[in-house]
Write a protein that holds these residues in place. Structure first.
Motif, PDB file in Angstrom:
ATOM      1  N   ASN A   1      47.656  63.082 -16.840  1.00 32.73           N
ATOM      2  CA  ASN A   1      47.966  63.297 -15.431  1.00 32.73           C
ATOM      3  C   ASN A   1      46.765  63.812 -14.660  1.00 32.73           C
ATOM      4  O   ASN A   1      46.583  63.474 -13.488  1.00 32.73           O
ATOM      5  N   ALA A   2      45.945  64.610 -15.294  1.00 30.44           N
ATOM      6  CA  ALA A   2      44.767  65.154 -14.607  1.00 30.44           C
ATOM      7  C   ALA A   2      43.792  64.042 -14.230  1.00 30.44           C
ATOM      8  O   ALA A   2      43.145  64.096 -13.181  1.00 30.44           O
ATOM      9  N   LYS A   3      43.701  63.043 -15.086  1.00 28.88           N
ATOM     10  CA  LYS A   3      42.798  61.911 -14.817  1.00 28.88           C
ATOM     11  C   LYS A   3      43.518  60.774 -14.102  1.00 28.88           C
ATOM     12  O   LYS A   3      42.903  59.755 -13.783  1.00 28.88           O
ATOM     13  N   LYS A   4      44.811  60.929 -13.891  1.00 28.95           N
ATOM     14  CA  LYS A   4      45.618  59.883 -13.249  1.00 28.95           C
ATOM     15  C   LYS A   4      45.445  58.557 -13.985  1.00 28.95           C
ATOM     16  O   LYS A   4      45.214  57.504 -13.360  1.00 28.95           O
ATOM     17  N   THR A   5      45.547  58.615 -15.264  1.00 26.62           N
ATOM     18  CA  THR A   5      45.317  57.422 -16.074  1.00 26.62           C
ATOM     19  C   THR A   5      46.391  57.315 -17.146  1.00 26.62           C
ATOM     20  O   THR A   5      46.789  58.316 -17.744  1.00 26.62           O
ATOM     21  N   MET A   6      46.829  56.098 -17.370  1.00 24.33           N
ATOM     22  CA  MET A   6      47.792  55.801 -18.421  1.00 24.33           C
ATOM     23  C   MET A   6      47.114  54.899 -19.447  1.00 24.33           C
ATOM     24  O   MET A   6      46.251  54.099 -19.084  1.00 24.33           O
ATOM     25  N   TYR A   7      47.503  55.024 -20.686  1.00 27.75           N
ATOM     26  CA  TYR A   7      46.879  54.269 -21.763  1.00 27.75           C
ATOM     27  C   TYR A   7      47.929  53.527 -22.579  1.00 27.75           C
ATOM     28  O   TYR A   7      49.080  53.942 -22.667  1.00 27.75           O
ATOM     29  N   LEU A   8      47.487  52.446 -23.198  1.00 28.24           N
ATOM     30  CA  LEU A   8      48.311  51.747 -24.167  1.00 28.24           C
ATOM     31  C   LEU A   8      47.447  51.476 -25.392  1.00 28.24           C
ATOM     32  O   LEU A   8      46.521  50.659 -25.337  1.00 28.24           O
ATOM     33  N   GLN A   9      47.727  52.190 -26.451  1.00 31.61           N
ATOM     34  CA  GLN A   9      47.032  51.970 -27.715  1.00 31.61           C
ATOM     35  C   GLN A   9      47.814  50.926 -28.492  1.00 31.61           C
ATOM     36  O   GLN A   9      48.994  51.110 -28.784  1.00 31.61           O
ATOM     37  N   MET A  10      47.140  49.845 -28.837  1.00 31.84           N
ATOM     38  CA  MET A  10      47.791  48.735 -29.532  1.00 31.84           C
ATOM     39  C   MET A  10      47.139  48.565 -30.889  1.00 31.84           C
ATOM     40  O   MET A  10      45.945  48.268 -30.975  1.00 31.84           O
ATOM     41  N   ASN A  11      47.916  48.774 -31.927  1.00 34.32           N
ATOM     42  CA  ASN A  11      47.439  48.625 -33.293  1.00 34.32           C
ATOM     43  C   ASN A  11      48.173  47.500 -33.995  1.00 34.32           C
ATOM     44  O   ASN A  11      49.222  47.047 -33.539  1.00 34.32           O
ATOM     45  N   SER A  12      47.616  47.062 -35.091  1.00 35.74           N
ATOM     46  CA  SER A  12      48.243  45.988 -35.889  1.00 35.74           C
ATOM     47  C   SER A  12      48.626  44.811 -35.008  1.00 35.74           C
ATOM     48  O   SER A  12      49.752  44.297 -35.078  1.00 35.74           O
TER      49      SER A  12
END
Length: 118
Positions: free
Chosen positions: A74-85
């Motif tokens: 929230n501090a960086k206003k960024t969302m992530y999606l880690q995709m493995n396999s």
């Protein structure tokens, strides 16, 4: 107004990993959801995952459970999606989205291509 900008897509071999990012600018959220939706060539858009911006609830499509992880800073206003396999069937354009709920995405990013080779 809200702007969503994705990054991090690319080409990867099956079994590999990628991390997508979604930077949020403009109006910020204290409620509602953010998430990822994907669209493969010739197919309809498909829900992938979502998270509540103000809380800790997450949801995943069955096809990605155990392989994908959504997170946010929230501090960086960024969302992530880690995709493995990753699998070839994960190949799609991945869109970052935000809105009051997963049935009403009000804002969309431009999309980022993810291609998984077999």
């Amino acid at each position: 107004q809200v702007q969503l900008v994705e990054s991090g897509g690319g080409l990867v071999q099956a079994g590999g990993s990628l991390r997508l990012s979604c930077a949020v600018s403009g109006r910020t959220f204290s409620s509602g959801v953010m998430g990822w939706v994907r669209q493969a060539l010739g197919k309809e858009r498909q829900f992938v995952t979502s998270t509540t911006w103000g809380g800790f609830n997450t949801d995943y499509a069955d096809s990605v459970k155990g392989r994908f992880t959504i997170s946010r800073d929230n501090a960086k206003k960024t969302m992530y999606l880690q995709m493995n396999s990753l699998k070839p069937e994960d190949t799609a354009v991945y869109y970052c989205a935000a809105g009051p709920n997963v049935h009403n995405w009000a804002y969309w990013g431009q999309g980022t291509q993810v291609t998984v080779s077999s």
